[in-house]
Design an enzyme around this catalytic site. Sequence first.
Site, short mmCIF file in Angstrom:
data_model
loop_
_atom_site.label_atom_id
_atom_site.label_comp_id
_atom_site.label_asym_id
_atom_site.label_seq_id
_atom_site.Cartn_x
_atom_site.Cartn_y
_atom_site.Cartn_z
N SER A 35 0.82 -1.22 0.00
CA SER A 35 0.00 0.00 0.00
C SER A 35 0.86 1.27 0.00
O SER A 35 0.49 2.27 -0.62
CB SER A 35 -0.95 -0.01 1.20
N ASP A 89 10.67 1.06 -1.93
CA ASP A 89 9.73 0.00 -1.55
C ASP A 89 9.30 0.20 -0.10
O ASP A 89 9.96 0.91 0.66
CB ASP A 89 10.43 -1.38 -1.71
N GLY A 90 8.21 -0.43 0.27
CA GLY A 90 7.75 -0.40 1.65
C GLY A 90 8.45 -1.48 2.47
O GLY A 90 9.34 -2.17 1.98
N GLY A 104 5.16 -9.05 3.51
CA GLY A 104 3.76 -9.07 3.96
C GLY A 104 2.80 -9.14 2.79
O GLY A 104 1.71 -9.70 2.90
N GLU A 111 11.13 -8.49 -4.84
CA GLU A 111 11.57 -7.27 -4.15
C GLU A 111 13.05 -7.35 -3.78
O GLU A 111 13.78 -6.38 -3.92
CB GLU A 111 10.72 -7.07 -2.89
#
Length: 262
Positions: A35, A89-90, A104, A111
């Site tokens: 998100s 990226d998160g 997650g 990634e």
Amino acid sequence: MTGELSPIDKAKFVAAKKAAEYVEDGMRVGLGTGSTAAWLVRCIGEMVRDDGLKIKGVPTSTRTAELARDVGIEVISLDEARWLDLTIDGADEFDGDLNLIKGGGGALLQEKIVATASDRMIVIADVGKEVESLGAFPLPVEVIPFGWQTTQALIEETLISMDVLGRQSSMRMNAEVPFITDEGNHILDLHLNRIGNPRQLAMILNQMPGVVENGLFIDICDTVVIGFGDGRVELRDINEGTVTHDKLDFVESENLFTDLAD
Ligand code: 5RP
């Protein structure tokens, strides 16, 4: 429209918006998944449309690839790019050394490959992702479907001798069926509670034949941009040893704040 965003979404948005300032004309940019990364992709899309920014994006999942194309970013594969200037990226957790738990969203394999093939990795996160020790968030481990229960048993047995506080694991599910990654694998989530030695655990997990990759990102992240619900951002750079602060205004934009799917 931003009035409808929760403080956590505002925090994610400002982190993404700040990180987008590091994207420059001509760059090849790794685009994360999740998100927070979805906000980033939207911010970059706006820069492409409104400011004529020219970049090539390498997405880390089919979800991100779809969104990137939707917002007008030119998408290329990692093999076409070969090497990237920057990946943003998160993360699910980050510690004081900027080591991370990721996956997650189930995209940890792409990634990690993309981030490792980049000159610089910037992580964007709301302040709730910062931890003293990694491990409260279940550690995702991507495993091949063949013999996955045997791999699971091997992992749990190996964890007995590791510096962790729990060793239960669970198969990631998608409703009634096991979750399938973009590479056709499964995810085991390890409920470790606290990981005493993330570097050692990452190496040992990856030595197991059924394990494809684990969600510990050690010495990969260079900078974290931490977002707060009131628009403040904090930037920590592990190489420079610097900490800087900024505050962003929420500027409403029809394109950015509609139909956020991720
Ligand atoms: C996906 C990831 C995400 O970056 C991580 O799960 C954080 O997601 P979000 O930004 O939605 O909190 O690793 O595999």
